[in-house]
Design an enzyme around this catalytic site. Structure first.
Site, PDB file in Angstrom:
ATOM      1  CE  LYS A 263      -1.312   4.823  -1.497  1.00 32.06           C
ATOM      2  NZ  LYS A 263      -1.961   4.385  -0.255  1.00 32.06           N
TER       3      LYS A 263
ATOM      4  CG  HIS B 119      -7.776   8.302   0.138  1.00 25.19           C
ATOM      5  ND1 HIS B 119      -6.463   8.228  -0.285  1.00 25.19           N
ATOM      6  CD2 HIS B 119      -8.234   7.019   0.177  1.00 25.19           C
ATOM      7  CE1 HIS B 119      -6.131   6.965  -0.482  1.00 25.19           C
ATOM      8  NE2 HIS B 119      -7.189   6.212  -0.215  1.00 25.19           N
TER       9      HIS B 119
ATOM     10  CG  ASP C 170      17.832  12.916 -10.659  1.00 25.65           C
ATOM     11  OD1 ASP C 170      17.809  11.836 -11.272  1.00 25.65           O
ATOM     12  OD2 ASP C 170      17.734  14.023 -11.225  1.00 25.65           O
TER      13      ASP C 170
ATOM     14  CE  LYS D  89      -4.133   6.694   2.855  1.00 25.62           C
ATOM     15  NZ  LYS D  89      -5.517   6.304   2.825  1.00 25.62           N
TER      16      LYS D  89
ATOM     17  CG  HIS E   7      -2.056   0.911   1.214  1.00 28.38           C
ATOM     18  ND1 HIS E   7      -2.242   1.894   2.160  1.00 28.38           N
ATOM     19  CD2 HIS E   7      -3.087   1.036   0.337  1.00 28.38           C
ATOM     20  CE1 HIS E   7      -3.339   2.568   1.899  1.00 28.38           C
ATOM     21  NE2 HIS E   7      -3.876   2.077   0.794  1.00 28.38           N
TER      22      HIS E   7
ATOM     23  CG  ASP F  50      -0.464  16.814  23.154  1.00 31.40           C
ATOM     24  OD1 ASP F  50      -1.716  16.850  23.184  1.00 31.40           O
ATOM     25  OD2 ASP F  50       0.217  16.137  23.938  1.00 31.40           O
TER      26      ASP F  50
END
Length: 400
Positions: free
Chosen positions: A148, A318, A153, A320, A146, A325
């Site tokens: 990404k 979508h 470079d 996450k 999952h 704090d």
């Protein structure tokens, strides 16, 4: 009657075999895993909350690549936007830039054979993570990459929730506006993104990368403390629990899915006992069957203790994110659900910088403004309206 008996018997045997497959596969997987964290790094951070701004910068950085482009996504769709991305990486490969594209086998099932041939003919190295295979076929089918990650470079990196597809630009009428969070890193943290990509590439291809040093140029010291946390269906639960335990005043959680483990649920309860304010932001509109129904029992139980749930109404949420704090913020690929805890391969970025954390909290605050607080009355209505679906969702929550 005899035919029905045999059909029921066959179904029961199949379910038992699937359960055995999953159980043995999980045990085998756990034996190979070690708790691993990357070091605390000094990085520079740019935040993104829309696909338009993210892909403008990502595509520009890929276009300007001189040596290599490493890209890893869970989903690559077969639509006009995705084809534009494919055209870009093909162009870079044809220019002599080394391009490696790593996709999840399940998540990117829409990639056509024609697209694959087009990429490889242009010189792009294409591979798929987590192809299911024997033994433990059912377990491996659920263990998906999952992550990404993009590394250009060796000195520019990206990590977050966006995949490649028109919906991530808000161009899918089913979802409308798409809210997600993504990071661009420069500085020391890019080396760890590179390391994780190369690990994943080796896991998918068994290819030994020659001259690995060429992928690790000298990197400047950034101004923000960051740490990358990579998990393979293990240890994420402990990471989340440790974050929650640190909270003294406020916890903010944003996730498209809310299906916590029992241990995480109890840790949230403990935080309430310490008088910690907890706000949880979820999408009003689900993108998968049963995920909303799976969350309802947890929302019901936790809202009674004072935890506030908010439903995003502008489009699809979508992102996450977890903010503790003003001392810790987590943005990455992991959802607050059992699939991310126990099945998916995830990567998250911990941020220890008050200024950046405040910038993230400002972003989330704006999203709260286009959300509705979920009242106790509304939760009771949802329980009544979805009784049967809730039972099914609870039974299969591990696999949603």
């Amino acid at each position: 009657m005899r035919a029905i008996f045999w059909i029921v018997l066959i179904i029961i045997i199949l379910l038992l075999l699937l359960r055995l497959d999953y159980s043995l596969g999980r045990k085998s997987h756990l034996k190979k895993q070690e708790d691993e964290e990357f070091p605390l790094r000094d990085s520079n951070i740019s935040l993104y909350s829309t696909g338009e701004t993210l892909f403008n910068d990502l595509f520009t950085d890929i276009r300007n690549a001189k040596e290599h482009v490493h890209v890893e996504f869970y989903i690559l769709q077969d639509d006009d936007f995705s084809k534009g991305f494919v055209s870009l990486v093909k162009q870079k490969a044809e220019q002599g830039v080394k391009v490696r594209l790593l996709l999840d086998w399940v998540g990117s099932h829409n990639v056509t054979k024609e697209m694959e041939k087009d990429l490889t003919r242009s010189g792009v190295s294409l591979a798929y993570s987590n192809k299911p295979k024997f033994p433990y076929l059912f377990y491996k089918l659920n263990a998906r990459n999952h992550r990404k990650i993009s590394v250009i470079d060796g000195n520019i990196g990206y990590i977050g929730g966006f995949n490649i597809g028109k919906e991530y630009l808000g161009k899918d009428p089913k979802f409308g506006f798409w809210r997600d969070y993504h990071l661009k890193l420069t500085g020391e943290g890019v080396a760890d993104l590179q390391t994780q990509f190369l690990k994943d590439w080796y896991g998918a291809t068994k290819e030994e990368i020659e001259n690995r040093n060429a992928y690790y140029p000298p990197l400047p010291i950034g101004k923000s403390k960051t740490r990358l946390i990579s998990t393979n269906g293990v240890f994420l639960e402990g990471q989340f629990m440790n974050m929650i335990k640190q909270a003294e005043q406020e916890i903010i959680i944003g996730s498209p899915y809310f299906v916590p483990s029992e241990q995480l649920k109890e840790e949230l309860k403990n935080a309430v006992k310490r008088n910690v304010r907890i706000h949880i932001l979820l999408p009003k509109k689900p993108d998968h069957p049963l995920v909303k129904e799976a969350a309802i029992p947890y929302m019901d139980e936790l809202s009674k203790l004072g935890i506030q749930f908010h439903m995003y109404t502008r489009g699809f949420y979508h992102a996450k994110v977890i903010c503790i704090d003003d001392k810790l913020c987590d943005i990455g690929t992991a959802n607050f659900d059992k699939r991310s805890l126990y099945s998916n391969y995830e990567i998250n970025c911990y941020i220890h910088d008050k200024e950046v954390i405040q910038e993230v909290k400002n972003m989330v605050t704006e999203d709260f403004k286009t959300s509705n607080e979920l009242t106790r009355d509304r939760i009771e209505e949802l329980k009544t309206e979805n009784k049967f679906k809730i039972k099914i969702a609870t039974w299969v929550s591990h696999f949603l």
